[in-house]
Design a protein around this motif. Structure first.
Motif: not given
Lengths: 102, 102, 102
Positions: C18-23, C54-58, C82-85
């Motif tokens: 879920v953090l892909k675009e932000r990162l 697959m693809g749960e994480n980036i 502080p907010h995400y794994a």
């Protein structure tokens, strides 16, 4: 039991997917004993649009001697980097069963 | 704000996909706090035919203490390398929030 | 032919998809010239169930100067950890055509 660890060169190449077969052939011709291929995406320094399609690019990792790394880097510099979006970098790793890569 | 960076061992294992569950269990039993798994393809030193199917092999990366790395390398040498196509290598990385891996 | 190799910082970030675009936006804003993104799975130190998907994480890898790495690590520490794994680590690599990353 004796574990044999030896320092080797991990060469990583990230390139356009279209180069897959050619790069594998270069790696094998240079004397590498194996490689790992991952389908990736990404944006390079040409600032192209980021593809949403996994597998647009490939990442090839191969553990080699410094001599094989040097040979491959020379080939990449001469035959690929002038024409294709690609990056290559090396680092040192300690390999279990390193004698397989000699 | 203080960033905590600490040197840790990045252990990378590339193996046949069939070993996925067993290797994850070994990693957890050895005391690793986490791992990253990537589906890859590739050719090893046995010079088998290169599979065109992504996910034939797995790459597992885990950031551990030297002691956990040593334990896992011993297990791999004893129980896996005699029977399966697999490679393992370590490198040193500087981890943000390194205390999670101690 | 002269090959130009230069030591650079390889920054690796593993985070929730879920953090892909932000990162990616953070990486570009920090001045990185490119990145490689891989879809991965895994288990972090929160001991969540291992996803079979697959693809749960980036995993995002970017080759940067120490200054850009420092800037990104500061952002990760302040706004994400502080907010995400997520985990982040750096290593030194020798880059062919390193000037592209300066």
């Amino acid at each position: 039991m004796q574990m044999e660890m030896s320092a080797k060169c991990l060469l990583t190449i990230v390139a356009e997917h279209v180069l897959k077969e050619r790069l594998i052939e270069e790696i094998q011709n240079a004397g590498a004993r194996g490689f790992t291929l991952t389908e990736v995406s990404g944006e390079g320094s040409r600032h192209r649009r980021v593809s949403e399609i996994m597998g647009e690019n490939i990442k090839i990792e191969t553990i080699v001697t410094p001599e094989v790394a040097q040979s491959l880097l020379t080939t990449l510099t001469r035959d690929y980097f002038p024409h294709y979006a690609a990056i290559a970098y090396t680092s040192t790793v300690n390999v279990l069963r390193g004698q397989k890569y000699e």
